[in-house]
Design a protein around this motif. Structure first.
Motif, PDB file in Angstrom:
ATOM      1  N   TRP A 160     -12.321  -0.027  42.570  1.00 46.54           N
ATOM      2  CA  TRP A 160     -11.910   1.013  43.686  1.00 46.54           C
ATOM      3  C   TRP A 160     -11.898   2.183  43.773  1.00 46.54           C
ATOM      4  CZ3 TRP A 160      -9.356  -2.245  47.288  1.00 46.54           C
ATOM      5  CH2 TRP A 160      -8.937  -3.321  47.198  1.00 46.54           C
ATOM      6  N   LEU A 161     -11.889   2.429  42.398  1.00 46.17           N
ATOM      7  CA  LEU A 161     -12.117   4.084  42.103  1.00 46.17           C
ATOM      8  C   LEU A 161     -12.860   4.889  42.965  1.00 46.17           C
ATOM      9  CD1 LEU A 161     -11.150   3.652  37.882  1.00 46.17           C
ATOM     10  CD2 LEU A 161      -9.908   5.081  40.375  1.00 46.17           C
ATOM     11  N   GLU A 162     -14.422   3.560  42.805  1.00 48.69           N
ATOM     12  CA  GLU A 162     -15.851   4.208  43.572  1.00 48.69           C
ATOM     13  C   GLU A 162     -15.355   4.667  45.423  1.00 48.69           C
ATOM     14  OE1 GLU A 162     -18.995   6.087  43.881  1.00 48.69           O
ATOM     15  OE2 GLU A 162     -18.363   5.698  42.136  1.00 48.69           O
ATOM     16  N   ALA A 163     -14.787   3.089  45.574  1.00 42.70           N
ATOM     17  CA  ALA A 163     -14.408   3.147  47.168  1.00 42.70           C
ATOM     18  C   ALA A 163     -13.441   4.520  47.164  1.00 42.70           C
ATOM     19  CB  ALA A 163     -13.961   2.583  47.143  1.00 42.70           C
ATOM     20  N   GLY A 164     -12.686   5.168  46.423  1.00 38.15           N
ATOM     21  CA  GLY A 164     -12.265   6.505  46.579  1.00 38.15           C
ATOM     22  C   GLY A 164     -12.665   7.649  46.594  1.00 38.15           C
ATOM     23  N   LYS A 165     -13.584   7.093  46.013  1.00 37.93           N
ATOM     24  CA  LYS A 165     -14.614   8.596  45.700  1.00 37.93           C
ATOM     25  C   LYS A 165     -15.452   9.247  46.866  1.00 37.93           C
ATOM     26  CE  LYS A 165     -15.327   8.639  40.666  1.00 37.93           C
ATOM     27  NZ  LYS A 165     -16.518   7.981  39.270  1.00 37.93           N
ATOM     28  N   GLN A 166     -15.817   7.560  47.383  1.00 35.17           N
ATOM     29  CA  GLN A 166     -16.492   7.785  48.685  1.00 35.17           C
ATOM     30  C   GLN A 166     -15.729   7.695  49.548  1.00 35.17           C
ATOM     31  OE1 GLN A 166     -20.053   6.687  48.380  1.00 35.17           O
ATOM     32  NE2 GLN A 166     -20.339   6.599  46.500  1.00 35.17           N
ATOM     33  N   GLY A 167     -14.505   7.641  49.922  1.00 40.09           N
ATOM     34  CA  GLY A 167     -13.341   8.205  50.920  1.00 40.09           C
ATOM     35  C   GLY A 167     -13.324   7.360  51.513  1.00 40.09           C
ATOM     36  N   PHE A 168     -12.697   5.750  51.317  1.00 39.53           N
ATOM     37  CA  PHE A 168     -13.350   4.683  52.013  1.00 39.53           C
ATOM     38  C   PHE A 168     -12.066   4.229  52.127  1.00 39.53           C
ATOM     39  CE2 PHE A 168     -17.265   4.021  50.860  1.00 39.53           C
ATOM     40  CZ  PHE A 168     -18.106   4.314  52.092  1.00 39.53           C
ATOM     41  N   LEU A 169     -10.701   4.886  51.543  1.00 41.53           N
ATOM     42  CA  LEU A 169      -8.955   4.490  51.307  1.00 41.53           C
ATOM     43  C   LEU A 169      -8.256   5.831  51.683  1.00 41.53           C
ATOM     44  CD1 LEU A 169      -9.309   2.841  47.519  1.00 41.53           C
ATOM     45  CD2 LEU A 169     -10.323   1.723  49.695  1.00 41.53           C
ATOM     46  N   GLY A 170      -6.916   4.941  51.960  1.00 46.68           N
ATOM     47  CA  GLY A 170      -6.549   6.129  52.596  1.00 46.68           C
ATOM     48  C   GLY A 170      -6.470   6.406  53.339  1.00 46.68           C
ATOM     49  N   PHE A 171      -6.668   6.291  54.814  1.00 43.57           N
ATOM     50  CA  PHE A 171      -6.628   7.131  55.637  1.00 43.57           C
ATOM     51  C   PHE A 171      -5.892   7.469  56.235  1.00 43.57           C
ATOM     52  CE2 PHE A 171     -10.583   3.844  55.370  1.00 43.57           C
ATOM     53  CZ  PHE A 171     -11.318   4.827  55.544  1.00 43.57           C
ATOM     54  N   ASN A 172      -4.325   6.174  56.041  1.00 48.26           N
ATOM     55  CA  ASN A 172      -3.368   6.429  56.653  1.00 48.26           C
ATOM     56  C   ASN A 172      -1.903   6.968  55.985  1.00 48.26           C
ATOM     57  OD1 ASN A 172      -3.496   5.513  59.086  1.00 48.26           O
ATOM     58  ND2 ASN A 172      -2.734   3.164  57.963  1.00 48.26           N
ATOM     59  N   VAL A 173      -2.849   8.110  54.535  1.00 53.02           N
ATOM     60  CA  VAL A 173      -2.343   8.723  53.710  1.00 53.02           C
ATOM     61  C   VAL A 173      -2.383  10.450  53.877  1.00 53.02           C
ATOM     62  CG1 VAL A 173      -2.503   9.923  51.376  1.00 53.02           C
ATOM     63  CG2 VAL A 173      -2.087   7.897  51.628  1.00 53.02           C
ATOM     64  N   GLU A 174      -1.908  11.480  53.851  1.00 52.72           N
ATOM     65  CA  GLU A 174      -1.449  12.801  53.946  1.00 52.72           C
ATOM     66  C   GLU A 174      -2.698  13.499  53.458  1.00 52.72           C
ATOM     67  OE1 GLU A 174       1.691  14.956  54.546  1.00 52.72           O
ATOM     68  OE2 GLU A 174       3.022  12.778  55.570  1.00 52.72           O
ATOM     69  N   GLU A 175      -3.491  14.621  53.869  1.00 49.01           N
ATOM     70  CA  GLU A 175      -4.543  15.320  54.111  1.00 49.01           C
ATOM     71  C   GLU A 175      -4.265  15.642  52.391  1.00 49.01           C
ATOM     72  OE1 GLU A 175      -7.952  16.971  56.072  1.00 49.01           O
ATOM     73  OE2 GLU A 175      -6.091  16.732  57.547  1.00 49.01           O
TER      74      GLU A 175
ATOM     75  N   PHE B  77     -20.125   2.595  54.540  1.00 44.59           N
ATOM     76  CA  PHE B  77     -19.747   1.133  53.778  1.00 44.59           C
ATOM     77  C   PHE B  77     -20.220   0.139  53.910  1.00 44.59           C
ATOM     78  CE2 PHE B  77     -16.507  -1.759  54.043  1.00 44.59           C
ATOM     79  CZ  PHE B  77     -15.325  -1.642  53.350  1.00 44.59           C
ATOM     80  N   ARG B  78     -21.493   0.129  54.751  1.00 48.09           N
ATOM     81  CA  ARG B  78     -22.133  -1.081  54.140  1.00 48.09           C
ATOM     82  C   ARG B  78     -23.079  -1.214  53.933  1.00 48.09           C
ATOM     83  NH1 ARG B  78     -24.101  -0.292  59.349  1.00 48.09           N
ATOM     84  NH2 ARG B  78     -22.432  -2.371  60.453  1.00 48.09           N
ATOM     85  N   SER B  79     -23.716   0.151  53.285  1.00 49.58           N
ATOM     86  CA  SER B  79     -24.430   0.209  52.152  1.00 49.58           C
ATOM     87  C   SER B  79     -23.668   0.205  50.823  1.00 49.58           C
ATOM     88  CB  SER B  79     -25.261   1.912  51.672  1.00 49.58           C
ATOM     89  OG  SER B  79     -25.375   2.315  50.723  1.00 49.58           O
ATOM     90  N   PHE B  80     -22.147   1.205  50.534  1.00 54.77           N
ATOM     91  CA  PHE B  80     -21.720   0.776  49.391  1.00 54.77           C
ATOM     92  C   PHE B  80     -21.237  -1.077  49.347  1.00 54.77           C
ATOM     93  CE2 PHE B  80     -17.089   0.264  48.085  1.00 54.77           C
ATOM     94  CZ  PHE B  80     -17.108   0.538  46.977  1.00 54.77           C
ATOM     95  N   VAL B  81     -20.502  -0.966  50.355  1.00 50.19           N
ATOM     96  CA  VAL B  81     -20.832  -2.675  50.043  1.00 50.19           C
ATOM     97  C   VAL B  81     -21.898  -3.866  49.456  1.00 50.19           C
ATOM     98  CG1 VAL B  81     -19.843  -5.268  51.211  1.00 50.19           C
ATOM     99  CG2 VAL B  81     -18.778  -3.023  52.139  1.00 50.19           C
ATOM    100  N   GLU B  82     -22.766  -3.675  49.988  1.00 49.51           N
ATOM    101  CA  GLU B  82     -24.041  -4.093  49.747  1.00 49.51           C
ATOM    102  C   GLU B  82     -24.728  -3.662  48.529  1.00 49.51           C
ATOM    103  OE1 GLU B  82     -28.866  -3.277  50.592  1.00 49.51           O
ATOM    104  OE2 GLU B  82     -27.350  -2.673  52.505  1.00 49.51           O
ATOM    105  N   HIS B  83     -24.650  -2.815  47.771  1.00 51.27           N
ATOM    106  CA  HIS B  83     -24.872  -2.263  46.509  1.00 51.27           C
ATOM    107  C   HIS B  83     -23.193  -2.232  45.803  1.00 51.27           C
ATOM    108  CE1 HIS B  83     -27.545   0.250  49.267  1.00 51.27           C
ATOM    109  NE2 HIS B  83     -28.187  -0.439  47.906  1.00 51.27           N
ATOM    110  N   GLU B  84     -22.222  -2.461  45.724  1.00 49.22           N
ATOM    111  CA  GLU B  84     -21.177  -2.148  44.476  1.00 49.22           C
ATOM    112  C   GLU B  84     -20.117  -2.994  45.085  1.00 49.22           C
ATOM    113  OE1 GLU B  84     -20.982   0.497  42.432  1.00 49.22           O
ATOM    114  OE2 GLU B  84     -21.912   1.566  43.782  1.00 49.22           O
ATOM    115  N   ILE B  85     -20.700  -4.185  46.188  1.00 55.94           N
ATOM    116  CA  ILE B  85     -18.964  -4.912  46.003  1.00 55.94           C
ATOM    117  C   ILE B  85     -19.647  -5.870  45.889  1.00 55.94           C
ATOM    118  CG2 ILE B  85     -17.198  -6.714  47.692  1.00 55.94           C
ATOM    119  CD1 ILE B  85     -16.594  -4.179  48.106  1.00 55.94           C
ATOM    120  N   THR B  86     -20.933  -6.931  46.824  1.00 55.29           N
ATOM    121  CA  THR B  86     -21.437  -7.580  47.376  1.00 55.29           C
ATOM    122  C   THR B  86     -21.978  -8.811  45.733  1.00 55.29           C
ATOM    123  OG1 THR B  86     -22.415  -7.522  49.297  1.00 55.29           O
ATOM    124  CG2 THR B  86     -23.595  -8.917  48.408  1.00 55.29           C
TER     125      THR B  86
END
Length: 66
Positions: A43-58, A17-26
């Motif tokens: 948001w689409l890239e964050a979803g692809k990387q698995g950083f969204l939807g932790f509380n959503v059923e598999e 996640f730190r790398s994602f923020v460094e490259h995609e957000i900052t």
């Protein structure tokens, strides 16, 4: 002080996640601040990387940790 509450999997996630923020957000944050909106692509890239939807059923594509 070394933290002992995280295992290797936690650390991998944190590093990823730190790398994602460094490259995609900052680098794009200033333009989003000026526009007053975050570009949908991040948001689409964050979803692809698995950083969204932790509380959503598999079965719905989430992390299933609810």
């Amino acid at each position: 002080m070394e933290r002992t509450i995280f295992d290797a999997e936690h650390q991998l996630f944190r590093d990823s996640f730190r790398s994602f923020v460094e490259h995609e957000i900052t680098p794009r944050h200033p333009e989003w601040e000026k526009a007053g909106i975050v570009d949908r692509s991040v948001w689409l890239e964050a979803g692809k990387q698995g950083f969204l939807g932790f509380n959503v059923e598999e079965r719905y594509g989430g992390g299933g940790s609810a």
